[in-house]
Design a protein around this motif. Sequence first.
Motif, mmCIF file in Angstrom:
data_model
loop_
_atom_site.group_PDB
_atom_site.id
_atom_site.type_symbol
_atom_site.label_atom_id
_atom_site.label_comp_id
_atom_site.label_asym_id
_atom_site.label_seq_id
_atom_site.Cartn_x
_atom_site.Cartn_y
_atom_site.Cartn_z
ATOM 1 N N GLY A 46 14.296 5.619 36.950
ATOM 2 C CA GLY A 46 15.545 5.622 37.208
ATOM 3 C C GLY A 46 16.402 5.008 36.547
ATOM 4 O O GLY A 46 15.992 6.375 35.505
ATOM 5 N N ASN A 47 17.082 4.389 36.019
ATOM 6 C CA ASN A 47 18.379 4.328 37.337
ATOM 7 C C ASN A 47 19.544 3.589 36.374
ATOM 8 O O ASN A 47 19.652 2.928 37.095
ATOM 9 C CB ASN A 47 17.283 2.674 38.195
ATOM 10 C CG ASN A 47 17.811 1.571 36.564
ATOM 11 O OD1 ASN A 47 17.996 1.651 35.437
ATOM 12 N ND2 ASN A 47 17.270 0.411 36.891
ATOM 13 N N ILE A 48 19.816 5.360 36.148
ATOM 14 C CA ILE A 48 21.661 5.010 35.668
ATOM 15 C C ILE A 48 22.137 4.846 37.344
ATOM 16 O O ILE A 48 22.260 5.556 38.383
ATOM 17 C CB ILE A 48 21.512 6.277 35.138
ATOM 18 C CG1 ILE A 48 20.291 6.523 33.834
ATOM 19 C CG2 ILE A 48 22.931 6.331 34.751
ATOM 20 C CD1 ILE A 48 20.596 5.291 32.629
ATOM 21 N N ASP A 49 22.900 3.914 37.262
ATOM 22 C CA ASP A 49 24.002 4.313 37.885
ATOM 23 C C ASP A 49 25.315 5.484 38.251
ATOM 24 O O ASP A 49 25.516 5.431 37.555
ATOM 25 C CB ASP A 49 24.978 3.000 37.544
ATOM 26 C CG ASP A 49 25.743 2.529 39.147
ATOM 27 O OD1 ASP A 49 26.039 3.240 40.424
ATOM 28 O OD2 ASP A 49 25.919 0.969 38.854
ATOM 29 N N ALA A 50 24.734 5.800 40.092
ATOM 30 C CA ALA A 50 25.257 6.728 40.197
ATOM 31 C C ALA A 50 27.268 7.271 40.224
ATOM 32 O O ALA A 50 27.663 8.107 39.943
ATOM 33 C CB ALA A 50 24.324 7.514 41.335
ATOM 34 N N VAL A 51 27.344 5.403 40.492
ATOM 35 C CA VAL A 51 28.861 5.178 41.129
ATOM 36 C C VAL A 51 29.547 5.174 39.604
ATOM 37 O O VAL A 51 30.480 5.878 38.913
ATOM 38 C CB VAL A 51 28.655 4.759 41.881
ATOM 39 C CG1 VAL A 51 30.334 4.487 42.151
ATOM 40 C CG2 VAL A 51 28.315 5.641 43.304
ATOM 41 N N SER A 52 28.637 4.334 39.720
ATOM 42 C CA SER A 52 30.207 3.027 37.711
ATOM 43 C C SER A 52 29.547 3.858 36.342
ATOM 44 O O SER A 52 30.473 3.913 36.009
ATOM 45 C CB SER A 52 29.661 1.782 37.794
ATOM 46 O OG SER A 52 28.093 2.083 37.021
ATOM 47 N N VAL A 53 28.620 4.697 36.369
ATOM 48 C CA VAL A 53 28.403 5.125 35.136
ATOM 49 C C VAL A 53 28.286 6.496 35.343
ATOM 50 O O VAL A 53 29.450 7.586 35.003
ATOM 51 C CB VAL A 53 26.826 5.172 34.578
ATOM 52 C CG1 VAL A 53 26.692 5.984 33.400
ATOM 53 C CG2 VAL A 53 26.530 3.244 34.090
ATOM 54 N N ILE A 54 27.864 7.129 36.393
ATOM 55 C CA ILE A 54 27.742 8.713 36.224
ATOM 56 C C ILE A 54 29.117 9.336 37.247
ATOM 57 O O ILE A 54 29.998 10.369 36.376
ATOM 58 C CB ILE A 54 26.348 9.620 37.117
ATOM 59 C CG1 ILE A 54 24.933 8.726 36.438
ATOM 60 C CG2 ILE A 54 26.632 11.642 37.398
ATOM 61 C CD1 ILE A 54 23.960 9.421 36.238
ATOM 62 N N GLU A 55 29.159 8.766 38.105
ATOM 63 C CA GLU A 55 30.380 9.428 38.478
ATOM 64 C C GLU A 55 32.096 8.738 37.772
ATOM 65 O O GLU A 55 32.620 9.244 37.680
ATOM 66 C CB GLU A 55 30.629 8.674 40.122
ATOM 67 C CG GLU A 55 32.125 9.265 41.054
ATOM 68 C CD GLU A 55 32.391 9.028 42.270
ATOM 69 O OE1 GLU A 55 31.352 7.653 42.620
ATOM 70 O OE2 GLU A 55 33.064 9.708 43.381
ATOM 71 N N LYS A 56 32.218 7.731 37.099
ATOM 72 C CA LYS A 56 33.241 6.463 37.226
ATOM 73 C C LYS A 56 33.476 6.225 34.953
ATOM 74 O O LYS A 56 34.142 6.383 35.145
ATOM 75 C CB LYS A 56 33.346 5.320 38.068
ATOM 76 C CG LYS A 56 33.644 5.941 39.468
ATOM 77 C CD LYS A 56 34.453 4.957 40.490
ATOM 78 C CE LYS A 56 34.926 5.099 41.385
ATOM 79 N NZ LYS A 56 34.546 4.076 42.395
ATOM 80 N N GLY A 57 31.802 6.824 35.188
ATOM 81 C CA GLY A 57 32.043 6.168 33.549
ATOM 82 C C GLY A 57 32.572 7.114 32.779
ATOM 83 O O GLY A 57 32.390 8.260 33.284
ATOM 84 N N GLY A 58 32.694 7.479 31.439
ATOM 85 C CA GLY A 58 32.940 8.091 30.433
ATOM 86 C C GLY A 58 31.524 8.304 30.062
ATOM 87 O O GLY A 58 30.369 8.273 30.000
ATOM 88 N N ILE A 59 31.193 9.630 29.011
ATOM 89 C CA ILE A 59 30.318 10.416 28.424
ATOM 90 C C ILE A 59 29.649 8.588 27.250
ATOM 91 O O ILE A 59 28.121 9.004 27.628
ATOM 92 C CB ILE A 59 30.607 11.388 27.431
ATOM 93 C CG1 ILE A 59 31.117 12.243 28.368
ATOM 94 C CG2 ILE A 59 29.983 12.320 27.025
ATOM 95 C CD1 ILE A 59 31.282 13.941 27.707
ATOM 96 N N ALA A 60 30.050 8.319 26.627
ATOM 97 C CA ALA A 60 29.708 6.954 26.376
ATOM 98 C C ALA A 60 29.072 6.175 26.883
ATOM 99 O O ALA A 60 27.963 5.883 26.351
ATOM 100 C CB ALA A 60 30.759 6.218 24.734
ATOM 101 N N ALA A 61 29.577 5.758 27.967
ATOM 102 C CA ALA A 61 29.530 4.517 29.307
ATOM 103 C C ALA A 61 27.686 5.761 29.503
ATOM 104 O O ALA A 61 26.636 4.857 29.674
ATOM 105 C CB ALA A 61 30.433 4.892 30.230
#
Lengths: 336, 217
Positions: free
Chosen positions: A273-288
Amino acid sequence: MNSRERFLAVLAGEMPDRVPIVPVVDGFFAPKVIGRANDDCFADGACLAEALTAAQLKFAYDGAVAEMGLGPDPNVLGCPVEIEGNDVPLVVETIVGGREDLEKLAMPDPWAGGKMEPVQRLVEAAAGGYAVLGSVRSPFEYAATVRGLIEFMTDFYRDPGLVRDLIEAVRPATMAVGRAFIKAGVDALVVKDSFASSSMISPEHYREFAFPSGREAIAELAEEIPVILHICRNSMPILKDMARTGAAALEIDSPVDLAAAKSAVGGKVALKGNIDAVSVIEKGGIAAVEAAVKAAIGAAGKGGGFILSSGDSIPLSAPEENIAALVEYGRKYGSY
Amino acid sequence: MEEILEKFETALIAGNADASADLADAIVAAGQATADEIFAHLSNAMEEVGSRYQTGEYFIPEMLRSAEAVEKAMAVLEPYLFESRHEQAGVVVMGTVRGDIHNIGKNIIVSALRAAGYEVHDLGVNVSTEKFVNKVRETGAGLLLLSAFTTSTKPALLDVMAALEAEGLRGSVKVVSGGASHSEKFAREVGVDGFATDVKSTLAVCRRLTGRDGDRR
């Protein structure tokens, strides 16, 4: 150590050279990589196999997940499924109206109609260089799908006997699909038990309905191949139970505190896991993405037993550079 | 009478369908409770159920258990409440948008709205834009509630909004989008008149949009 060996080392409780990276890039996202629409690939296993292979080649993560339409039971025991545009396949009609319908359930014939060929193609393309994971519904998830989630969960109080009988009736489907994936040559199974999440049902109901059948199915499949148990959203209250199913790893989602999970069950099973698929990978930037990857590896990477992944399926609209960043920073921060 | 109504509310919260129906029978037989009083207790119960879900005391099966209790009670109460129900609130069309089959939240909201006095036309799940538009036209609904579990359903919501505009219905219907992940920003982007994330905020936004802010709670 190649990607497949690295991934399997973690499932075997051994120390890999670095944290393996296996994000859930499945039928939601992969078709975009080959310029195809999701509905093309959901209806056509060969398309999805090509997409999953191309996505692995492009991002060079350590394992590909055969999932969503690719596999032995795309119609979920005969439920009518609707595929339109980039939507995920929807079961639009359930087939169990009551106890009298249990006898009518048709178990999947995984090898009929060439349904396993795309999986075999994916395994051949991987050629032992990276891992291939087959995704299987748990008996609890099958039961909820063929009964309809609302009726199924209403039955918990209205007719708990029906819940148990239905789960028992569909367990052969989990076993048949799991065994077909094993025969096709996958390296591990992901048993999906999404509806067992503590975001949906109480831990008591998990233990009463989902856990017994899940444990039986997983323990039996785990005799042949490593099994990863996936329960999305919050699974913290049932983590110790999940670790008792016989699964080699638990796939946990972003609401779970990784450090707490590692401390609770890290001695017994690996965590994925467990990186947030929506808030980080879909909507976050590379820094996030970098920050989240660094934090996850910091929380759970120490001493092995950790596979870096998204918490759930990566959505279609996630930017490709974020997946590339997940892999890049996973390598950077995941070396032992 | 108040004692029966309190017991009724407790039975709904506990999701005891048989007791809820029996107490509804008792309410009808006594014939003393006003529609306002009954709605207040039904709304209280649903809000308490929603609140217990949010605090992790209740899960989806417990909400469904209460929803079933509401349904059984409403079957008894509906003839008793019918006239005042129409006078009190508005006509609502509701459904889960195309591409989404989640109906748990929607069903709870439908029960809560009915309990609060609205006439609700429930179109189910995976509802096409055309169905929404036709139903709004047919019923003359003042409120259209679009349920969408995740924000990935944005295109479906935008499609409904565009169709209402194209059909000349946008001026006559207030649109509310709802789902656990909805936010003010998302609502603005979609162009709806309001958004809601749970039972309480749905009842509040419906009261606001129908100009009934001064109503109970």
